[in-house]
Design a protein around this motif. Structure first.
Motif, PDB file in Angstrom:
ATOM      1  N   TRP A 138       3.131   0.704  10.098  1.00 48.97           N
ATOM      2  CA  TRP A 138       3.779  -0.317   9.293  1.00 48.97           C
ATOM      3  C   TRP A 138       5.162  -0.585   9.834  1.00 48.97           C
ATOM      4  CZ3 TRP A 138       1.861  -3.301   5.361  1.00 48.97           C
ATOM      5  CH2 TRP A 138       0.535  -3.019   4.997  1.00 48.97           C
TER       6      TRP A 138
ATOM      7  N   GLN B  12       4.641   1.481   1.435  1.00 58.20           N
ATOM      8  CA  GLN B  12       5.730   1.966   0.587  1.00 58.20           C
ATOM      9  C   GLN B  12       6.453   3.138   1.254  1.00 58.20           C
ATOM     10  OE1 GLN B  12       4.505   2.775  -3.458  1.00 58.20           O
ATOM     11  NE2 GLN B  12       3.302   0.888  -3.538  1.00 58.20           N
ATOM     12  N   ALA B  13       5.708   3.998   1.931  1.00 54.51           N
ATOM     13  CA  ALA B  13       6.314   5.147   2.614  1.00 54.51           C
ATOM     14  C   ALA B  13       7.214   4.669   3.760  1.00 54.51           C
ATOM     15  CB  ALA B  13       5.233   6.089   3.135  1.00 54.51           C
TER      16      ALA B  13
ATOM     17  N   ASN C 246       7.269   2.095  11.291  1.00 51.32           N
ATOM     18  CA  ASN C 246       7.188   3.130  10.259  1.00 51.32           C
ATOM     19  C   ASN C 246       8.517   3.337   9.537  1.00 51.32           C
ATOM     20  OD1 ASN C 246       4.405   3.639  10.564  1.00 51.32           O
ATOM     21  ND2 ASN C 246       4.848   4.806  12.402  1.00 51.32           N
TER      22      ASN C 246
ATOM     23  N   SER D 219       0.853  -1.191   0.000  1.00 52.10           N
ATOM     24  CA  SER D 219       0.000   0.000   0.000  1.00 52.10           C
ATOM     25  C   SER D 219       0.893   1.247   0.000  1.00 52.10           C
ATOM     26  CB  SER D 219      -0.881   0.011   1.254  1.00 52.10           C
ATOM     27  OG  SER D 219      -0.057   0.226   2.402  1.00 52.10           O
ATOM     28  N   GLU D 220       0.299   2.403  -0.215  1.00 50.17           N
ATOM     29  CA  GLU D 220       1.080   3.648  -0.190  1.00 50.17           C
ATOM     30  C   GLU D 220       1.740   3.855   1.172  1.00 50.17           C
ATOM     31  OE1 GLU D 220      -0.817   7.185  -1.628  1.00 50.17           O
ATOM     32  OE2 GLU D 220      -1.712   6.111  -3.328  1.00 50.17           O
ATOM     33  N   THR D 221       1.032   3.533   2.239  1.00 46.20           N
ATOM     34  CA  THR D 221       1.574   3.700   3.584  1.00 46.20           C
ATOM     35  C   THR D 221       2.743   2.747   3.815  1.00 46.20           C
ATOM     36  OG1 THR D 221      -0.661   4.256   4.310  1.00 46.20           O
ATOM     37  CG2 THR D 221       0.952   3.852   6.025  1.00 46.20           C
TER      38      THR D 221
END
Length: 148
Positions: free
Chosen positions: A96, A32-33, A118, A28-30
């Motif tokens: 994450w 990936q971040a 994170n 997900s974008e999160t």
């Protein structure tokens, strides 16, 4: 079941060692971040992790083994990262975790597992056992600040 996704990454924090990442779904974008933040870490960022990996070595070392590691900083010469994963939070699903599995000579069967919340804050060091935090591993909220 979705096909497995296999990606290769070079980890700057571990002197650009090459590892594999296995996933069953695109990140997900999160996620990936979190991975992108982790990829900005350098070997200097291992400083806060060293004491935990060293403590893990001291607890798991076989007294009959000739392996001697004298300082927390010396432990990295024996840590060989092999895989990386990006996982959703166990207790906080909005967070994450980037986890690195590595082979170590003092714990051949279980290796060492390190997880960064994170992608930036180390939250767990221990055996490769599927847990990304000690809260989840032991179902004990009082372990929220315990890395190892």
């Amino acid at each position: 079941m979705a096909d497995m996704i296999i990606a290769t990454h070079h980890l700057p924090i571990f002197d650009n060692v090459k590892v594999k990442r296995f996933e069953f779904e695109p990140l997900s974008e999160t996620a990936q971040a979190a991975l992108a933040r982790f990829m900005t870490l350098s070997p200097a960022d291992l400083g806060p992790v060293s004491r935990h990996v060293f403590a893990y070595f001291q607890d798991r070392q076989d007294p009959d083994d000739a392996l001697t590691i004298k300082t927390p900083e010396d432990v990295w010469a024996y840590v060989s990262p092999s895989a990386i994963s990006v996982e959703p939070g166990d207790v906080h699903p909005d967070r994450w975790y980037v986890a690195v599995e590595a082979n170590v000579p003092w714990e051949v069967e279980h290796g060492v597992h390190m997880a960064w919340e994170n992608g930036t804050d180390i939250v767990r060091v221990g055996p490769v056992d599927g847990h990304i935090s000690n809260v989840w591993a032991y179902d004990d909220d009082s372990l929220a600040d315990v890395v190892y």
